[in-house]
Scaffold this active site. Structure first.
Site, PDB file in Angstrom:
ATOM      1  CG  HIS A  70      -3.176   6.141 -11.168  1.00 57.75           C
ATOM      2  ND1 HIS A  70      -1.826   6.331 -11.234  1.00 57.75           N
ATOM      3  CD2 HIS A  70      -3.601   5.978 -12.441  1.00 57.75           C
ATOM      4  CE1 HIS A  70      -1.443   6.292 -12.502  1.00 57.75           C
ATOM      5  NE2 HIS A  70      -2.493   6.077 -13.252  1.00 57.75           N
ATOM      6  CB  SER A 102      13.262  -8.817  -9.188  1.00 59.45           C
ATOM      7  OG  SER A 102      13.137 -10.191  -9.427  1.00 59.45           O
ATOM      8  CB  ALA A 120      10.884 -12.680  -7.692  1.00 60.94           C
ATOM      9  CB  THR A 125      -4.596  -7.339  -5.092  1.00 59.15           C
ATOM     10  OG1 THR A 125      -4.842  -8.504  -4.297  1.00 59.15           O
ATOM     11  CG2 THR A 125      -4.012  -7.734  -6.443  1.00 59.15           C
ATOM     12  CE  LYS A 126      -5.338 -11.021   0.308  1.00 58.40           C
ATOM     13  NZ  LYS A 126      -6.321 -12.047   0.566  1.00 58.40           N
TER      14      LYS A 126
END
Length: 147
Positions: A70, A102, A120, A125-126
């Site tokens: 969320h 990581s 890492a 985001t998409k």
């Protein structure tokens, strides 16, 4: 009682000896939306919204990976712009044969395609298509795994 039980579960999860033990814990207690076979969940960070995380087969999740189901930027944007923004809640799905390096952060609603490596420190985001290596320094594909 529910909050205390969750606290105990998180503490126990963090104390487990390795990634296979943590994956088995998540599977046994039906914590996630789904978890496949041969999953190595090395990160000791308990998913923020576990029912918004679906992990398929042959997955390795390195240390300190964060899954954010969320986003609460709506609170800031509503106050800042005096316009109502809605919360973002969405499932993260990790397809087969994926390695997540990581300190990665995976944001809500992301689908990570099959046969993918995420370097890492990346912030995803998409959606990521199948068959590529993705890195933090270059925002685009680094190399195709299909060669």
């Amino acid at each position: 009682m529910g909050r205390y039980l969750m606290f105990i579960q998180k503490a126990y999860f963090m104390a487990l000896k390795d990634g296979f033990a943590r994956a088995n814990f998540l599977r046994k207690h039906d914590v996630l939306a789904g978890i496949g076979n041969n999953v190595y969940f090395y990160s000791r960070i308990f998913p923020s919204d576990p029912k918004l995380l679906r992990i398929h087969d042959n997955i390795t999740i390195a240390t300190n990976v964060r899954f954010l189901g969320h986003d609460r930027i709506d609170m800031t944007m509503t106050n800042l712009l005096n316009k109502k923004y809605s919360k973002l809640y969405d499932c993260i799905e990790i397809m087969d044969n994926v390695f997540i390096g990581s300190d990665c952060i995976i944001l809500p609603g992301v689908r990570i395609g099959e046969n993918t490596i995420i370097g890492a420190g990346a912030v995803v985001t998409k959606d990521l298509p199948s068959g590529y290596v993705w890195g933090v320094l270059l925002p685009d594909k680094l190399a195709s795994l299909m060669n």
